[in-house]
Design a protein around this motif. Structure first.
Motif, mmCIF file in Angstrom:
data_model
loop_
_atom_site.group_PDB
_atom_site.id
_atom_site.type_symbol
_atom_site.label_atom_id
_atom_site.label_comp_id
_atom_site.label_asym_id
_atom_site.label_seq_id
_atom_site.Cartn_x
_atom_site.Cartn_y
_atom_site.Cartn_z
ATOM 1 N N LEU A 168 -92.228 19.871 -27.467
ATOM 2 C CA LEU A 168 -91.077 20.173 -28.308
ATOM 3 C C LEU A 168 -89.779 19.669 -27.695
ATOM 4 O O LEU A 168 -88.821 19.380 -28.425
ATOM 5 C CB LEU A 168 -90.989 21.685 -28.558
ATOM 6 N N LEU B 162 -93.293 25.246 -35.409
ATOM 7 C CA LEU B 162 -92.518 24.087 -34.961
ATOM 8 C C LEU B 162 -93.419 22.892 -34.688
ATOM 9 O O LEU B 162 -93.062 21.749 -34.991
ATOM 10 C CB LEU B 162 -91.722 24.454 -33.700
ATOM 11 N N LEU C 201 -99.696 16.090 -30.445
ATOM 12 C CA LEU C 201 -99.406 17.279 -31.268
ATOM 13 C C LEU C 201 -100.663 17.792 -31.944
ATOM 14 O O LEU C 201 -100.922 19.014 -31.963
ATOM 15 C CB LEU C 201 -98.343 16.930 -32.304
ATOM 16 N N GLU D 123 -94.324 21.248 -37.969
ATOM 17 C CA GLU D 123 -93.227 20.436 -38.498
ATOM 18 C C GLU D 123 -93.090 19.119 -37.731
ATOM 19 O O GLU D 123 -92.939 18.046 -38.316
ATOM 20 C CB GLU D 123 -91.909 21.224 -38.416
ATOM 21 N N ARG D 124 -93.144 19.218 -36.408
ATOM 22 C CA ARG D 124 -93.009 18.010 -35.608
ATOM 23 C C ARG D 124 -94.186 17.060 -35.830
ATOM 24 O O ARG D 124 -94.034 15.834 -35.748
ATOM 25 C CB ARG D 124 -92.901 18.379 -34.121
ATOM 26 N N GLN E 284 -93.433 15.154 -38.999
ATOM 27 C CA GLN E 284 -92.395 14.169 -38.721
ATOM 28 C C GLN E 284 -92.942 12.996 -37.897
ATOM 29 O O GLN E 284 -92.651 11.830 -38.182
ATOM 30 C CB GLN E 284 -91.225 14.830 -37.981
ATOM 31 N N ALA E 285 -93.736 13.330 -36.878
ATOM 32 C CA ALA E 285 -94.269 12.275 -36.008
ATOM 33 C C ALA E 285 -95.208 11.346 -36.775
ATOM 34 O O ALA E 285 -95.187 10.121 -36.570
ATOM 35 C CB ALA E 285 -94.987 12.905 -34.815
ATOM 36 N N HIS F 273 -84.378 16.059 -39.045
ATOM 37 C CA HIS F 273 -84.484 15.631 -37.650
ATOM 38 C C HIS F 273 -83.705 14.326 -37.514
ATOM 39 O O HIS F 273 -83.624 13.526 -38.452
ATOM 40 C CB HIS F 273 -85.938 15.438 -37.242
ATOM 41 N N GLU G 166 -88.256 14.010 -27.568
ATOM 42 C CA GLU G 166 -87.603 13.591 -28.808
ATOM 43 C C GLU G 166 -88.593 12.947 -29.768
ATOM 44 O O GLU G 166 -88.486 13.135 -30.982
ATOM 45 C CB GLU G 166 -86.476 12.613 -28.500
#
Length: 1373
Positions: A799, A828, A809, A831-832, A835-836, A870, A802
């Motif tokens: 987390l 979290l 993940l 969500e990441r 995004q990734a 983000h 960046e």
């Protein structure tokens, strides 16, 4: 084979050989324990099983493939390897100084430089030996006979070769100033005076592969070097002088005189005497040759290193010695063939006839010499687990017969011996290859196994399944240290670089050498079907007599256990890793003591007592150091490599020390001070709990016992009940947690909302740890907490990153599925992860712009809108939106540019493409625009190339260009002009077709204009004859063109057009002549007209027949209907096969050619027409000449009558000649006036000839009268496009007329050029006024306007260029 040395090998005494009975053989460990008091005194023994014990060979021979080891025999022996290493160092030392050395010979033997160097050093060094004059003693010690002045030679060799090396070893040649040089220069000059300087030396890859030969006669060494210098180790000669460097070498000293002044000698600090200044090839330091130690007379050839670089190169540690793997893979069959072939070739006799004593002596001779290099291969340490054991095993591939099933369970089966109940190795859980699992060995003659002892000083047993014997040597276990001491004493250099050399199994030493130093050695020859047993710490070695197959394994009895503990201590001193943990094995055996017999349990108890006493001492020592923290660990769950001491590599089990500064490192308690530099209070003592606290079941049994026996109430009993109750509650909760029910009860919430928090789990684990009893769920819950903590740490790291990886993940989220604990990081992480993944897709799309289309960009933008905010996502969205807007704009613009009418030019489209190239996306319209521009540029280039150099384009090329241009949506300037040209050409072809082609003609225009490729349909015999004639003519005149397509192709190529037409015309004439001859002979030879078949109807002749003037075939008048049925007066009649065109007059044809010249486009029909006109005009000239000659002959014949000369030709001869010309003209496509005249002459005979003769006389008189006027006019200046009067026309006619006299034709060149029409088809016009035109091209020739088809108005208004200037590559006949 060479002769044996005088000090040949003496075989050691034999070891004991045992032959057990069946009763003794039944229990292997009992029998070994029985013979141990006798056998362990020799270290090895041989056991011969009962004769009836013959196990089947169960190894899978077809699957057994192995790569053997390569063994060079003289590198195996310790002392020989020391000598070879020493020679390598000497060779490298001299090579780095630019010299190549060769081993000197003394007394016809190679000088042992190692022995010489060792003896001199032992006697105090070179100076001491020289001072005390002990060189003769040195020679005696080396085995040379006294009285031959050998000592002086040894001194000379030592001074030249070894003394500089020893000086370098001491560091005396590392110069710092001129003051430090105390050696005598005269000594070094004398030494260097005999040193042969030569080119760069290649270090020996295998020095012994090249034989060395030299001789000594009269006390002096011969210079007859038999070995190539580039392959030798050393080169030294007493009479060799210093060879000075060549001009190329001097360039190395001072290749640039301006730069030499910048270098200073590092010894004297001076830059003088530049010609003696030497630069190092390693570091570019400079030294004077006379400032070095030793000084150099001149610059050495090749690379030279200064003393500093020399120390660095020679100071590098040597690579540890080991066996190489062979370059090929063997099966048992191929290896056996190779092994038998080697042995029979070496001993020059069959393998079974070679005595074992001879093989043994030869083996020890080969390993002790450096002059011979014998290489063998050994298939050692082959895992039986992969290919199968030689003994049968249960579940193996080998099918055991019922009578051989006893071998499956036999204790002497090497697969069973390590794991039977009385074996200690049974309690080692790991399957250790070579110890618990047998290894296979495939040997050949001289392949050896070097001196070694077994891992952990265990027993070993070897069984030879089949093959030639294996020779063994062994030393008792109590002499192991003595044997090691002797080998270290005799080869100290090897042990300095490899302290554990004897554990590498790569070194042997002659048993006689060991025996001479007090080590007892015993030997035996193991034959097929025999066992050899080695005892604990008994060194053993040996070699194979030939091709054989053996199998070996380790085992340990209870008497070995004290030796095993001693071995661990010994390994700790050598920093050698353990194969297994001895302490762990003892503890496991102690836990199963109730299943052991009393003897083995007693041995375990004694060894465990020693272990615990030592452990107590070590823990007390650590405690006194200040280590306060401790924790319990379970080292038996870790692999051995994760619990090795970082100092001594011992496998830790009972305890170890760790430090937070280096979590992955630990040390045993023997090396507590070697872990790190942290204070002792930072260290943690990890221990294993040997005596576990009582379990919950024990507490329950105690409570039940108290209730049954009704013990009185007491504080201890109440405490016991309370502890038992708490432990039972904790056990129930722990079991629920392990079953996945990790949530609180009640609260009205879902199970996902009632999950245990991490802190609650941690508190519960701490409560379990504080219980006074153990429950079986506690370790599992502790492991769960450890995994949760690890998950949280990894989550924090990801987390904080960046741009975390989607794989990391997802992996972390997969781990969370098995935790079932409330983890706040999960949302979290999800969500990441989204995004990734989106960023990864965007990055992949950007990295492949050729596949990033508009739909992909829109889809990515739609997906990015639904992601959590983000910074990376926002930046990527902005870039995508900008790229999408730009791409859409240019797609629309590109489409508009291509659809615009009128079209844009190439320059406008190229300017637009320059902006599009910077857009990293796949834009179909822009790519189509780029292809369009490329097509337009290619088209323009082809159009420009078509007009270069005044070339005239071909119609097919022009048509192709125009058709391609219509498909390109770009404005092309040349297109309109090219379309006009094509239109003009098509109009011309239509006009020519109307002129030449008959109505409903089956022929094309090109077929009509070209000569006929085939003629006639004669009989098969005639065809064969014509084919033969054609083939002969083809051989004379080159290749013919066989069809119209070939003619058309040739006409398209300007260089071949004339020859093509000539070839086809020649073929046409020959075919027609053959056809005529065939048709005429058919008529003459037909005796019966009824059998003759003529005409197109193929019937017999009937009535008046018509005969074709061309093919001479006959036709019925009724079968050939039309206007051509009756022959016209003064005109030849042609049959339907020969009548191909309308035969237009020449007056109608010449304007067609003139108009085609104005169009300036080449097409096959135009070339064919031009050649046809030329052919017609040439034929006309020939016929005029023939007719004129015929008239003259007829006149002469009438004048002289019968008195004419007999040699003069008759009129009939010229009539025949004219007839031949008539036939050749009947194939011409159009009609000419001359043809009519000649045909009339041929039909009317002499009367017509007389008329022509009279006309000829009149013409001649006119020409004679006007001759002078013509000459005067010829001298007048020419005027362009002038119209000439009648006289001029008559002059031209008289000049061109075939009846002109010889004097009339003998005009000057200028007159002839002026008075003659340059057209090859000149029509010789007559009349009152003849118009002329001059070519405006390069030739400047004059033409009749009517001959070139130019009207008077065109001649005045337009430029005229003749065909010779428009087609410069055209060659006329």
């Amino acid at each position: 084979m060479t002769q044996s040395r005088p000090n040949e090998f003496i075989a050691p005494p034999e070891c004991p050989v045992f032959e057990p009975t069946w009763e003794e053989f039944a229990d292997p460990f009992a029998y070994i324990n029985k013979i141990r008091p006798i056998a362990e005194k020799t270290g090895i023994c041989k056991v011969r099983p009962p004769k009836e014990w013959q196990p089947p060979f169960a190894c899978d021979v077809d699957r057994l493939h192995f790569t053997p080891r390569i063994q060079r025999l003289n590198e195996l022996e310790a002392q020989t390897r020391v000598k070879l290493n020493f020679l390598d160092q000497i060779a490298k030392f001299w090579e780095l100084q630019g010299c190549t050395l060769k081993i000197p010979h003394v007394e016809r033997k190679n000088l042992d430089l190692y022995q010489l160097n060792k003896l001199v050093n032992d006697d105090g060094g070179f100076d001491a030996v020289c001072r005390e004059r002990r060189w003769s003693k040195i020679a005696l010690k080396m085995g040379f006979a006294p009285g031959k002045a050998i000592g002086s030679h040894l001194r000379s060799h030592y001074e030249r070769i070894l003394y500089p090396y020893n000086l370098f070893q001491t560091g005396a040649n590392l110069l710092v100033s001129q003051m430090g040089r105390s050696l005598s220069l005269s000594r070094w000059r004398s030494a260097l005076g005999c040193l042969l300087m030569c080119s760069y030396f290649e270090l020996r890859t295998n020095m012994l592969n090249t034989p060395v030969a030299s001789s000594l006669e009269g006390g002096e060494m011969s210079r007859n070097y038999l070995v190539d210098r580039s392959k030798c180790g050393l080169i030294v000669g007493v009479e060799d002088l210093v060879h000075f460097r060549s001009n190329n070498s001097q360039d190395k000293l001072a290749s640039n005189s301006k730069l030499v002044d910048q270098y200073m000698c590092l010894v004297c600090g001076s830059g003088s005497e530049e010609d003696r200044l030497l630069l190092c090839d390693g570091c570019d330091d400079s030294y004077h040759t006379f400032c070095l130690i030793p000084p150099l007379h001149d610059v050495p050839k090749g690379d030279w290193r200064c003393p500093k670089c020399l120390a660095q190169e020679c100071g590098k540690p040597q690579v540890a010695f080991g066996f190489e793997q062979a370059g090929r893979d063997y099966s048992l069959r191929t290896f056996g063939d190779m092994a038998d072939s080697f042995k029979s070739d070496y001993f020059n006799m069959p393998v079974h006839m070679v005595p074992t004593e001879l093989v043994e002596k030869e083996f020890w001779r080969l390993v002790s010499t450096i002059e011979e290099d014998v290489t063998v291969e050994y298939g050692a340490d082959i895992a039986s687990k992969e290919f199968g054991s030689g003994f049968p095993v249960r579940g193996g591939r080998f099918q055991v017969s019922p009578e051989d099933e006893d071998y499956l369970t036999s204790g002497w089966n090497l697969n069973n011996m390590p794991v039977i109940d009385s074996s200690v190795l049974t309690h080692v859980t790991a399957d250790i290859c070579g110890m618990k699992l047998p290894w296979l060995y495939v040997g050949m003659c001289f392949s050896s196994f070097c001196w070694h002892i077994e891992d952990h000083w265990s027993y070993s047993i070897n069984y030879l399944h089949w093959g030639e014997p294996k020779t063994w040597y062994g030393a008792p276990g109590y002499t192991a240290e003595k044997l090691e001491g002797v080998m270290k004493k005799l080869a100290p250099e090897l042990f300095e670089s490899q302290p554990d050399l004897l554990h590498q199994l790569v070194t042997i030493m002659n048993p006689n050498t060991l025996m001479n130093h007090g080590v007892p050695i015993y030997r035996t020859n193991q034959c097929a079907g025999e066992f050899v047993i080695t005892f604990p710490r008994a060194y053993h070695s040996g070699f194979n007599q030939g091709f054989n197959f053996a199998e070996a394994v380790n085992f340990c009895t209870m008497d070995w256990m004290p030796m095993g503990r001693m071995c661990v201590d010994h390994y700790r001193q050598l920093d050698r890793y353990c194969v297994f943990s001895h302490d762990e094995m003892v503890c496991k055996m102690a836990s199963k003591a109730d299943t052991m017999d009393v003897a083995l349990a007693s041995a375990v108890q004694r060894d465990m007592t020693v272990m615990l006493l030592e452990e107590d001492k070590l823990r007390d020592k650590v405690s006194k150091m200040g280590v306060q923290q401790s924790q319990q660990v379970e080292y038996d769950l870790l692999p051995d490599e994760e619990r090795q001491c970082s100092k001594c590599r011992t496998t830790c089990y009972l305890s170890a020390l760790t430090c937070p500064c280096n979590p992955g490192q630990l040390v045993c308690l023997h090396h507590a001070q070697d872990l790190c530099s942290c204070p002792p209070n930072n260290l943690t003592l990890n221990t294993v709990c040997l005596f576990m606290c009582s379990g919950l079941e024990v507490l329950r049994s105690l409570v039940e016992e108290a209730e049954v026996k009704q013990f009185p109430q007491s504080d201890l009993l109440r405490q016991l009940c309370a502890v038992t109750l708490d432990a039972e509650k904790c056990a129930v909760v722990a079991q629920q947690l392990l079953n996945g029910k990790r949530y609180r009860s009640g609260g009205g919430k879902s199970q996902s909302q009632n999950l245990l928090t991490v802190e609650e789990l941690r508190s519960f684990v701490r409560q379990l740890h504080n219980l006074p009893c153990s429950i079986r769920q506690a370790p599992l819950l502790k492991d769960l907490l450890t995994r949760v903590d690890d998950f949280q740490q990894r989550s924090e790291r990801l987390l904080c990153d960046e741009a975390p990886s989607p794989a990391d993940l997802q992996s972390l989220l997969d781990v969370s599925l098995g935790l079932d604990v409330e983890l706040p990081q999960l949302s979290l992480l999800r969500e990441r992860l989204e995004q990734a993944r989106w960023l990864e897709v965007v990055q992949g799309a950007n990295s492949q712009p050729h596949s990033l289309c508009l739909d992909t960009m829109r889809r990515l933008i739609d997906q990015g809108v639904g992601l959590a905010p983000h910074a990376l996502v926002e930046r990527a969205m902005a870039r995508l939106q900008e790229l999408l807007t730009m791409s859409e704009h240019w797609e629309e613009r590109a489409l508009g540019l291509m659809e615009a009418r009128p079209c844009y030019c190439v320059e406008t489209l190229e300017a637009a493409l320059q902006e599009v190239n910077s857009i990293p996306a796949y834009l179909p319209n822009c790519l189509l625009l780029k292809d369009t521009v490329d097509q337009a540029k290619d088209w323009l280039q082809e159009a420009d190339t078509l007009q270069l150099g005044g070339r005239i384009p071909v119609l097919d090329t022009l048509t192709d260009l125009v058709s391609r241009a219509k498909t390109i949506p770009v404005w092309l300037d040349p297109l309109a002009r090219l379309e006009a040209l094509v239109s003009d050409v098509q109009a011309w072809k239509e006009s020519a077709a109307k002129t030449f082609l008959m109505k409903n003609s089956p022929y094309s225009l090109l077929e009509v204009l070209c000569p006929r490729c085939e003629a006639g349909t004669g009989s098969q015999k005639s065809k064969s004859k014509r084919a033969k004639d054609v083939a002969q003519c083809n051989k004379r005149n080159g290749t013919w063109l066989d069809c119209l397509s070939d003619v058309e192709k040739a006409l398209s190529e300007s260089k071949d057009s004339a020859s093509a037409v000539r070839a086809v015309r020649q073929k046409e004439m020959e075919s027609l002549l053959a056809l005529r001859a065939s048709n005429e002979s058919k008529l003459l030879q037909a005796g019966d007209c009824g059998a003759l078949r003529v005409c197109v109807c193929h019937n017999a002749p009937l009535g008046a027949m018509l005969q074709c003037e061309l093919c001479s075939d006959t036709f019925h008048r009724s079968c050939v209907s039309g206007s051509n049925q009756d022959p016209r007066p003064n005109q030849a009649w042609l049959c339907p096969h020969c009548q191909r065109s309308e035969k237009p007059p020449l007056d109608r044809v010449l304007p067609l050619l003139a108009s085609l010249q104005r169009i300036r486009v080449r097409l096959p029909e135009g070339d064919a027409l031009r050649f046809l006109i030329e052919r017609t005009v040439r034929w006309q000239h020939r016929m005029q000449q023939a007719s004129t000659e015929g008239v003259a002959l007829m006149t002469s014949h009438q004048r002289w009558g019968s008195s004419s000369p007999t040699s003069a030709p008759s009129p009939h001869t010229y009539s025949t000649k004219i007839q031949k010309h008539l036939h050749s003209n009947k194939t011409i496509t159009f009609m000419c006036v001359t043809l009519m005249r000649v045909y009339c002459f041929h039909q009317n005979g002499v009367a017509c000839l007389k008329k022509e003769a009279v006309n000829g006389k009149r013409t001649k008189r006119c020409m004679e009268k006007e001759g002078s006027e013509r000459k005067d006019k010829a001298k007048k200046p020419r005027k362009k496009k002038s119209k000439m009067n009648k006289e001029r026309s008559q002059e031209a006619k008289g000049t061109c007329s075939p009846t002109a006299t010889h004097s009339d034709l003998s005009l000057s060149d200028s007159d002839e050029d002026f008075t003659l029409c340059a057209a090859p088809w000149c029509r010789e016009p007559e009349g009152k006024q003849v118009n002329w035109v001059q070519c405006d091209g390069s030739c400047q020739q004059w033409f009749h306007q009517i001959c070139v088809g130019v009207s008077a108005e065109q001649a005045e208004k337009e430029d005229y260029i003749c065909i010779s200037c428009t087609q410069p590559d055209h060659t006329r006949e």
